[in-house]
Design a protein around this motif. Structure first.
Motif, PDB file in Angstrom:
ATOM      1  N   PRO A 115       0.860  -1.419   0.125  1.00 13.99           N
ATOM      2  CA  PRO A 115       0.141   0.071  -0.054  1.00 13.99           C
ATOM      3  C   PRO A 115       0.774   1.209   0.136  1.00 13.99           C
ATOM      4  O   PRO A 115       1.639   1.455   0.629  1.00 13.99           O
ATOM      5  CB  PRO A 115      -0.878  -0.215   1.270  1.00 13.99           C
ATOM      6  N   GLY A 116       0.482   2.187  -0.815  1.00  9.45           N
ATOM      7  CA  GLY A 116       0.965   3.399  -1.167  1.00  9.45           C
ATOM      8  C   GLY A 116       2.340   3.533  -1.815  1.00  9.45           C
ATOM      9  O   GLY A 116       2.765   4.603  -2.284  1.00  9.45           O
ATOM     10  N   ARG A 117       2.576   2.295  -2.699  1.00 10.58           N
ATOM     11  CA  ARG A 117       3.348   2.326  -3.749  1.00 10.58           C
ATOM     12  C   ARG A 117       2.917   2.006  -4.967  1.00 10.58           C
ATOM     13  O   ARG A 117       1.793   1.344  -5.005  1.00 10.58           O
ATOM     14  CB  ARG A 117       4.465   1.189  -3.299  1.00 10.58           C
ATOM     15  N   LEU A 118       3.683   2.419  -6.125  1.00 10.12           N
ATOM     16  CA  LEU A 118       3.180   1.944  -7.251  1.00 10.12           C
ATOM     17  C   LEU A 118       4.192   1.219  -8.184  1.00 10.12           C
ATOM     18  O   LEU A 118       5.426   1.641  -8.004  1.00 10.12           O
ATOM     19  CB  LEU A 118       2.893   3.628  -8.078  1.00 10.12           C
ATOM     20  N   GLU A 119       3.770   0.317  -9.147  1.00 13.65           N
ATOM     21  CA  GLU A 119       4.490  -0.068 -10.126  1.00 13.65           C
ATOM     22  C   GLU A 119       3.984   0.306 -11.480  1.00 13.65           C
ATOM     23  O   GLU A 119       2.975   0.061 -11.639  1.00 13.65           O
ATOM     24  CB  GLU A 119       4.494  -1.686  -9.970  1.00 13.65           C
ATOM     25  N   VAL A 179       0.470   9.858  -8.015  1.00 15.29           N
ATOM     26  CA  VAL A 179       1.501  10.374  -6.825  1.00 15.29           C
ATOM     27  C   VAL A 179       1.407   9.393  -5.667  1.00 15.29           C
ATOM     28  O   VAL A 179       0.345   8.673  -5.446  1.00 15.29           O
ATOM     29  CB  VAL A 179       1.151  11.639  -6.150  1.00 15.29           C
ATOM     30  N   SER A 180       2.745   8.622  -5.527  1.00 11.85           N
ATOM     31  CA  SER A 180       2.809   7.610  -4.506  1.00 11.85           C
ATOM     32  C   SER A 180       3.832   8.124  -3.545  1.00 11.85           C
ATOM     33  O   SER A 180       4.314   9.206  -3.660  1.00 11.85           O
ATOM     34  CB  SER A 180       3.288   6.351  -5.461  1.00 11.85           C
ATOM     35  N   ALA A 181       3.755   7.337  -2.564  1.00  7.70           N
ATOM     36  CA  ALA A 181       4.775   7.649  -1.470  1.00  7.70           C
ATOM     37  C   ALA A 181       6.138   7.527  -1.927  1.00  7.70           C
ATOM     38  O   ALA A 181       6.869   8.285  -1.290  1.00  7.70           O
ATOM     39  CB  ALA A 181       4.639   6.418  -0.207  1.00  7.70           C
ATOM     40  N   ALA A 182       6.525   7.044  -2.916  1.00  5.47           N
ATOM     41  CA  ALA A 182       7.941   6.926  -3.498  1.00  5.47           C
ATOM     42  C   ALA A 182       8.289   7.999  -4.574  1.00  5.47           C
ATOM     43  O   ALA A 182       9.424   8.081  -4.945  1.00  5.47           O
ATOM     44  CB  ALA A 182       8.303   5.575  -4.033  1.00  5.47           C
ATOM     45  N   GLY A 183       7.223   8.643  -5.168  1.00  8.08           N
ATOM     46  CA  GLY A 183       7.479   9.632  -5.935  1.00  8.08           C
ATOM     47  C   GLY A 183       6.461   9.838  -6.957  1.00  8.08           C
ATOM     48  O   GLY A 183       5.247   9.411  -6.803  1.00  8.08           O
ATOM     49  N   ASP A 186       0.535  21.645 -10.775  1.00  3.00           N
ATOM     50  CA  ASP A 186       1.949  21.339 -10.729  1.00  3.00           C
ATOM     51  C   ASP A 186       2.186  20.019 -11.492  1.00  3.00           C
ATOM     52  O   ASP A 186       1.359  19.180 -11.478  1.00  3.00           O
ATOM     53  CB  ASP A 186       1.569  20.717  -8.885  1.00  3.00           C
ATOM     54  N   VAL A 187       3.222  20.208 -12.172  1.00  2.00           N
ATOM     55  CA  VAL A 187       3.725  19.059 -12.910  1.00  2.00           C
ATOM     56  C   VAL A 187       4.967  18.493 -12.606  1.00  2.00           C
ATOM     57  O   VAL A 187       5.470  17.858 -13.599  1.00  2.00           O
ATOM     58  CB  VAL A 187       3.891  19.670 -14.685  1.00  2.00           C
ATOM     59  N   ARG A 188       5.444  18.966 -11.479  1.00  2.00           N
ATOM     60  CA  ARG A 188       6.679  18.296 -10.857  1.00  2.00           C
ATOM     61  C   ARG A 188       6.386  16.699 -10.708  1.00  2.00           C
ATOM     62  O   ARG A 188       5.516  16.263 -10.207  1.00  2.00           O
ATOM     63  CB  ARG A 188       7.234  18.946  -9.681  1.00  2.00           C
ATOM     64  N   SER A 189       7.449  16.091 -11.364  1.00  2.12           N
ATOM     65  CA  SER A 189       7.384  14.651 -11.164  1.00  2.12           C
ATOM     66  C   SER A 189       8.676  13.958 -11.482  1.00  2.12           C
ATOM     67  O   SER A 189       9.534  14.648 -11.998  1.00  2.12           O
ATOM     68  CB  SER A 189       6.707  14.162 -12.631  1.00  2.12           C
ATOM     69  N   ASP A 190       8.883  12.836 -10.662  1.00  2.51           N
ATOM     70  CA  ASP A 190      10.373  12.198 -10.681  1.00  2.51           C
ATOM     71  C   ASP A 190      10.245  11.386 -12.092  1.00  2.51           C
ATOM     72  O   ASP A 190      11.515  11.634 -12.498  1.00  2.51           O
ATOM     73  CB  ASP A 190      10.256  11.278  -9.607  1.00  2.51           C
ATOM     74  N   GLY A 203      10.347   5.081  -8.205  1.00  4.57           N
ATOM     75  CA  GLY A 203      10.851   6.168  -8.680  1.00  4.57           C
ATOM     76  C   GLY A 203      12.194   5.797  -9.463  1.00  4.57           C
ATOM     77  O   GLY A 203      12.900   6.717  -9.877  1.00  4.57           O
ATOM     78  N   GLN A 204      12.535   4.457  -9.478  1.00  4.42           N
ATOM     79  CA  GLN A 204      13.942   3.959 -10.240  1.00  4.42           C
ATOM     80  C   GLN A 204      13.323   3.267 -11.274  1.00  4.42           C
ATOM     81  O   GLN A 204      12.385   2.458 -11.457  1.00  4.42           O
ATOM     82  CB  GLN A 204      14.544   3.116  -9.302  1.00  4.42           C
ATOM     83  N   VAL A 205      14.107   3.209 -12.569  1.00  3.98           N
ATOM     84  CA  VAL A 205      13.626   2.712 -13.787  1.00  3.98           C
ATOM     85  C   VAL A 205      14.739   1.649 -14.048  1.00  3.98           C
ATOM     86  O   VAL A 205      16.070   1.771 -13.964  1.00  3.98           O
ATOM     87  CB  VAL A 205      13.801   3.950 -14.931  1.00  3.98           C
TER      88      VAL A 205
END
Length: 821
Positions: free
Chosen positions: A566-570, A700-704, A725-729, A797-799
């Protein structure tokens, strides 16, 4: 000498025992298979077989592997078992690596489209589609179109002679352009480097090209010039198969005149061509999906059963007539019938294209009936092993073919668990046989097709007897009748059409009643427990320990891929070519942003997106967001909606794209929702072109934060930056990296660390544009491209890229995949 001495242990003068020949053959075969997992160097920093070793392997092939194998046999006869085993292992490894290295060394290295003048032979049947003809060309001569083009001269030289190309012909409406198998042609083709989509699950096109020894693809720039029939036995066979296909098509036309409806005609075409010639070109996408979902896709492959049927009919006919012939005195009818059966079996296997199942059956038949000629009995398992070894010896690329594993596994299961049952024809025994095959092949089919067909057992109980006993003999009779004329062939095709229509109707009903599982295959460790567990279950009922079998099977059934916490995104940007499809997963929900393109008959929604969803364990889609109605973004929606009819659609309204009138809904600027602690926000510019009015999704998730921009262009970017707001990781670069998007101001506003580009390989728009890539890099972002890196996965937030994490098999060698282009 004892008749079985060649396959039994030998006893030395000092009492040492040597391994039997069957064990030596098994050691060699396992070495051949294991060598495919040897890593090849796919980049400057990668570990594996490099250019120097590749050249050495190509130079020693095929002499060194066979010299080692012969030396191993000599060592075995001299009672040096350890030396014999070591030499056989090395011979098996070199047999595979040498063949792979020779193909890699033969593959030209280039990174752009190149025009070549070619002469060569059309090998195999031509795949005729509604908008193109596709064929394989064995090159005899090559030269660049422009003599002063040094890059083309390096590719289109004499080094290309003997290579295989896969070419497409898009010319229409002129019979002069009809390509004929087994003929030589002079043509001008635009060649492309080998490339394939890299995604979770799905068809591995690069492996298919490697397996068929194709070194480049392309299309014709000018109409081909027919130079006449080619020489050689393979060209003769290709012409015979092509002629047979033309005659079958004429018979189908005659069946139409008999009043055959379209649904029955489609079944007649698929079954007649598939069962008589091994040609699946007449099989529609819907029919193939029905066969896959019902676990009956093996029915359209020419199997060993068909080869055995032809051989048995020929043997029975000759044995019945032999005694009446004057030349039969002193020559046993049994031996003549055996020789006739071998000739008939090989003849049918050759006409059917020598697929792996037919080659296996013909080899087993030859060795078995050779025993009849020399009055020797073979153990059936030894016969299976010998055919297994011979197929690998003749074609080291055979293990890359799914049919290799399914064919040999099915026969081995029958030999181990059904052998010696004289009552196999009884209904209960037939049911038991199909149950054993369903269970025994479950791990293979699960891994190969990313699905479990629950309808397989009842579907095969209906389809196998109908196809094997009735439709296949009719298809072969129709082939013979079509050679006589369209009228008799049309009558047989009419009957096959009605039987086939009934068969597909039953299969469709069974698939609807028992929908296939879309669970991905379990982890390899769970599969390792599943195989012995299923084998234990297939043992006779008196065998103890059934509870242990259930325990071994349990992990494969209970373990499944879980979503993020929960709170994370893939997020996974799929490699769909020049288009877009992104899978977003939270703990308990899944969303698809865009559905991939559909160009002509190729639907990436069906071919790429759905297999990827199965592989990732997505059993249901909660929502589909379509950025806009362009076919490179919404082309695959119909296929995806058919698989997930309950998924709500945003950004597109019916009718069209698989949506009925009233289905779907608009993209509303400012709409937002939350799943499992992850927030989803929609934005849509109200003006501009269709691209500018793309439905934008910010997650928007907890990691980015992830920003998906569709095909938005400069005006839309400016509006979007002013509105919120368009700020994004991580940002999905707008319009595939077109120069009309990714303005410097928008890039600065996002502050992204990673810029993802979904673009097709060597696309005609040159996306992403170098200036766009430079602007993102200048702002400090790492640019990732699906055409170079394959599918891109974003976690916390990592690729990561699919190409970098994939195992470096031989077909992923830089000669076939150059990710640094």
């Amino acid at each position: 000498m004892d008749k079985d001495s060649a396959f039994t242990p030998g006893q030395g003068v000092v009492g040492r025992r040597c391994p039997s020949l069957r064990w030596l053959l098994l050691v060699w075969a396992l070495a051949v298979l294991a060598a495919w997992f040897v890593p090849w160097r796919t980049g400057p920093q990668a570990v594996g077989i490099g250019p120097a070793m590749t050249a050495w392997l190509a130079a020693i092939t095929p002499v060194a592997p066979w010299a080692l194998a012969l030396s191993a046999v000599i060592a075995w006869r001299l009672l040096r078992p350890r030396l014999a085993v070591a030499m056989l292992i090395l011979a098996g490894v070199l047999h595979t690596l040498g063949a792979a290295g020779a193909l890699i060394a033969q593959t030209p290295s280039f990174d752009q489209r190149i025009d070549c003048r070619l002469e060569g032979r059309v090998a195999g049947l031509v795949d005729v589609g509604p908008d193109r003809r596709r064929f394989r060309l064995v090159v005899s001569h090559a030269a660049p179109v422009a003599r002063d083009d040094q890059a083309a001269a390096a590719v289109c030289g004499e080094g290309l002679a003997g290579s295989r190309l896969r070419l497409s012909d898009y010319h229409r409406g002129d019979d002069r352009l009809r390509l004929a198998a087994g003929h030589r042609y002079r043509l001008v083709a635009r060649l492309k480097p080998l490339h394939g989509h890299v995604n979770p699950g799905g068809f591995d096109y690069r492996r298919w090209l490697f397996r068929h020894r194709v070194v480049a693809t392309g299309y014709l720039r000018e109409p081909p010039v027919d130079l006449g029939a080619a020489w050689g036995w393979s060209a003769v066979v290709d012409r015979l198969r092509s002629r047979a296909r033309v005659q079958l098509a004429a018979s189908l036309q005659q069946a139409d005149d008999f009043g055959l409806p379209d649904v029955a005609r489609g079944s007649a075409a698929a079954l007649s061509h598939g069962l008589a010639l091994g040609d699946r070109g007449e099989l529609t996408d819907g029919q193939w999906e029905t066969l896959l979902a019902s676990g009956t896709n093996h029915l359209l492959a020419i199997s060993g059963l068909h080869v055995g049927m032809i051989a048995a009919l020929a043997a029975l006919l000759v044995r019945a007539l032999w005694g009446r012939l004057g030349v039969s005195r002193g020559i046993p009818a049994q031996r003549v019938a055996a020789l006739t059966a071998v000739i008939a079996g090989w003849g049918y296997a050759v006409i059917a294209g020598l697929s792996i199942p037919t080659l296996r059956a013909a080899l087993m038949l030859s060795v078995l009936l050779l025993g009849v000629l020399v009055q020797r009995r073979w153990r059936l398992v030894d016969l299976w092993l010998l055919a297994f070894v011979l197929v690998l010896a003749l074609d080291p690329f055979a293990p890359l073919d799914m049919g290799f594993w399914l064919s040999f596994a099915a026969v081995l299961l029958i030999l181990l668990f059904v052998r010696g049952r004289e009552t196999l024809w009884r209904p209960f025994e037939l049911l038991r046989l199909q149950w054993l095959l369903t269970l025994g092949l479950l791990p293979l089919t699960w891994v190969l097709f990313d699905r479990v067909a629950f309808a397989s057992l009842p579907a095969n109980l209906v389809a196998v007897p109908l196809v094997s006993v009735l439709i296949t003999p009719l298809a072969l009779a129709g082939l013979v009748a079509s050679m006589i004329g369209p009228m008799p062939g049309g009558g047989v095709a009419w009957l096959i059409g009605w039987l086939g229509a009934g068969l597909f109707a039953v299969l469709d009903w069974l698939v609807a009643a028992f929908p296939d599982s879309i669970r991905p295959p379990p982890p390899w460790l769970a599969l390792a427990f599943l195989v012995p567990g299923l084998a234990w279950l297939m043992l006779p009922r008196r065998f103890p320990g059934r509870l242990v079998a259930v325990v071994l099977i349990g992990p494969a059934l209970l373990l499944s891929s879980s979503g993020p916490s929960p709170g994370r995104l893939e997020a996974t940007v799929l490699d769909v070519g020049q288009g877009l499809a992104v899978v977003l997963r939270t703990a308990d929900h899944a969303l698809l942003y865009d559905a991939g393109p559909r160009f002509g008959q190729f639907d990436t929604g069906e071919a790429v997106v759905l297999p990827a969803l199965r592989s990732m364990g997505v059993v249901g889609l909660d929502r589909i967001v379509i950025s806009h109605a362009a076919r490179d973004h919404a082309g695959g929606l119909a296929s995806i909606r058919a698989a997930f009819p309950d998924a709500g659609v945003i950004g597109l309204e019916g009718p069209g794209h698989g949506l009925a009138a009233g289905e779907g809904g608009p993209c509303r600027h400012g709409e937002a929702w939350q799943w499992d602690g992850v927030r989803f926000e929609l934005a849509r510019p109200p003006f501009g072109s269709a691209n500018d009015r793309s439905c934008v999704l910010r997650v928007v998730s907890a990691a980015g934060t992830l920003l998906l921009t569709g095909d938005i262009e400069a005006a839309g970017e400016q509006w979007l930056a002013r509105q919120g707001d368009v700020r994004s990781d991580v940002v999905l670069v707008g319009h595939h990296g077109s120069s009309s998007s990714s303005t410097a101001a928008f890039i600065r506003a996002t502050g992204a660390r990673h810029a993802l580009v979904s673009a097709g390989f060597l696309n005609r728009w040159s996306h992403p544009r170098p200036a766009v890539v430079s602007r993102w890099q200048a702002a400090g972002a790492t640019v990732w491209r699906t055409d170079r890196h394959g599918a891109l996965q974003v976690v916390d937030g990592q690729v990561t890229s699919a190409r970098r994490v994939a195992w470096p098999f031989a077909w992923r060698h830089p000669a076939f995949e150059r990710p640094d282009r």
